[in-house]
Enzyme design. Sequence first.
Site, PDB file in Angstrom:
ATOM      1  N   GLU A 140      34.827  13.970  72.484  1.00 55.94           N
ATOM      2  CA  GLU A 140      35.426  15.311  72.482  1.00 55.94           C
ATOM      3  C   GLU A 140      35.663  15.814  71.065  1.00 55.94           C
ATOM      4  OE1 GLU A 140      39.364  17.718  74.209  1.00 55.94           O
ATOM      5  OE2 GLU A 140      39.216  15.534  74.392  1.00 55.94           O
ATOM      6  N   ASP A 176      34.853  21.024  73.939  1.00 54.17           N
ATOM      7  CA  ASP A 176      36.093  21.745  74.204  1.00 54.17           C
ATOM      8  C   ASP A 176      36.064  23.065  73.433  1.00 54.17           C
ATOM      9  OD1 ASP A 176      38.841  22.680  73.999  1.00 54.17           O
ATOM     10  OD2 ASP A 176      39.397  20.733  74.858  1.00 54.17           O
ATOM     11  N   HIS A 179      39.266  24.064  71.280  1.00 48.51           N
ATOM     12  CA  HIS A 179      39.271  23.453  69.951  1.00 48.51           C
ATOM     13  C   HIS A 179      38.192  24.074  69.060  1.00 48.51           C
ATOM     14  CE1 HIS A 179      42.251  20.531  71.009  1.00 48.51           C
ATOM     15  NE2 HIS A 179      41.494  19.924  71.913  1.00 48.51           N
ATOM     16  N   ARG A 209      46.689  27.907  74.180  1.00 48.97           N
ATOM     17  CA  ARG A 209      46.077  26.903  75.045  1.00 48.97           C
ATOM     18  C   ARG A 209      46.476  27.097  76.506  1.00 48.97           C
ATOM     19  NH1 ARG A 209      45.580  20.363  73.720  1.00 48.97           N
ATOM     20  NH2 ARG A 209      43.637  20.072  74.879  1.00 48.97           N
ATOM     21  N   GLU A 238      41.472  22.634  80.619  1.00 44.44           N
ATOM     22  CA  GLU A 238      42.419  21.740  79.960  1.00 44.44           C
ATOM     23  C   GLU A 238      43.399  22.622  79.197  1.00 44.44           C
ATOM     24  OE1 GLU A 238      42.129  17.442  77.876  1.00 44.44           O
ATOM     25  OE2 GLU A 238      41.345  19.089  76.674  1.00 44.44           O
TER      26      GLU A 238
END
Length: 258
Positions: A140, A176, A179, A209, A238
């Site tokens: 990740e 991700d 990110h 987030r 997430e």
Amino acid sequence: MSVTLAACAEMLFVDLPFADRVRRLHERGFEIEIWNWATKDVDDLTATGARYSSMTGYLTGSLTDPDGIAELLASARRSLEVAAKLDCPRLNLHGTGLDGQGLPVVPVEVVTPRMWLTAADTLRRVAELGAEAGRVFTLENLNLDVDHPGVPFARAADTLELVRAVGSRNVRMNLDLYHAQIGEGNLIALLDEALPFVGEIQVADVPGRCEPGTGEIHYPAIARALADRGYTGVVGLEGWASGDPDAALDAFEAAFRV
């Protein structure tokens, strides 16, 4: 909807016991992401009947120093045993071990050429474990500016290059986009480069987030780009719910309804 949607039980319905969070997400039709399996009752998770999309693939260790490599490989083997019980296809890795706050146990200021070569070699050994077990390890990308300062190999460009170097179907990227937006941006161009090496995609909006629609990323455009490029894998939320978790999941589904 051409993709499969998953959601992170660590970050949604947080007022419920963990197995009940999993049940709620399963009842809504989502696959389930979990983090540290060692803090869970694996039998309880199996009994929910949920389908697990991804889980942590290591407990301790790192990709680059001898002691850390041994720890990582040992905990990867234990993680594969849990993955078999949960029938979880993907196990997630990071550039180094993280503490409970998402910070590196051993921060790294400068990643040297030798560290790059050692990390690639370690991931080849991880790939062999995955191949033997019929599972995929995913590496990740993280962001350094907000959540994970000091993590080596954190940027999407870094994880992509390591996965390329390993050259195994058993080590893929966990891309991700939350990110990546903080660290690099230009997400659709990133998809063009990374999709051949992606095992799973995770999403949340920036800043905060939380679910799609709460920040600056236009996720319907991301969904269209994925559909145009033929991606039919997993997209996992997430992220935190900005309010009601069910409303957050509704927004997530709507963003990827192409």
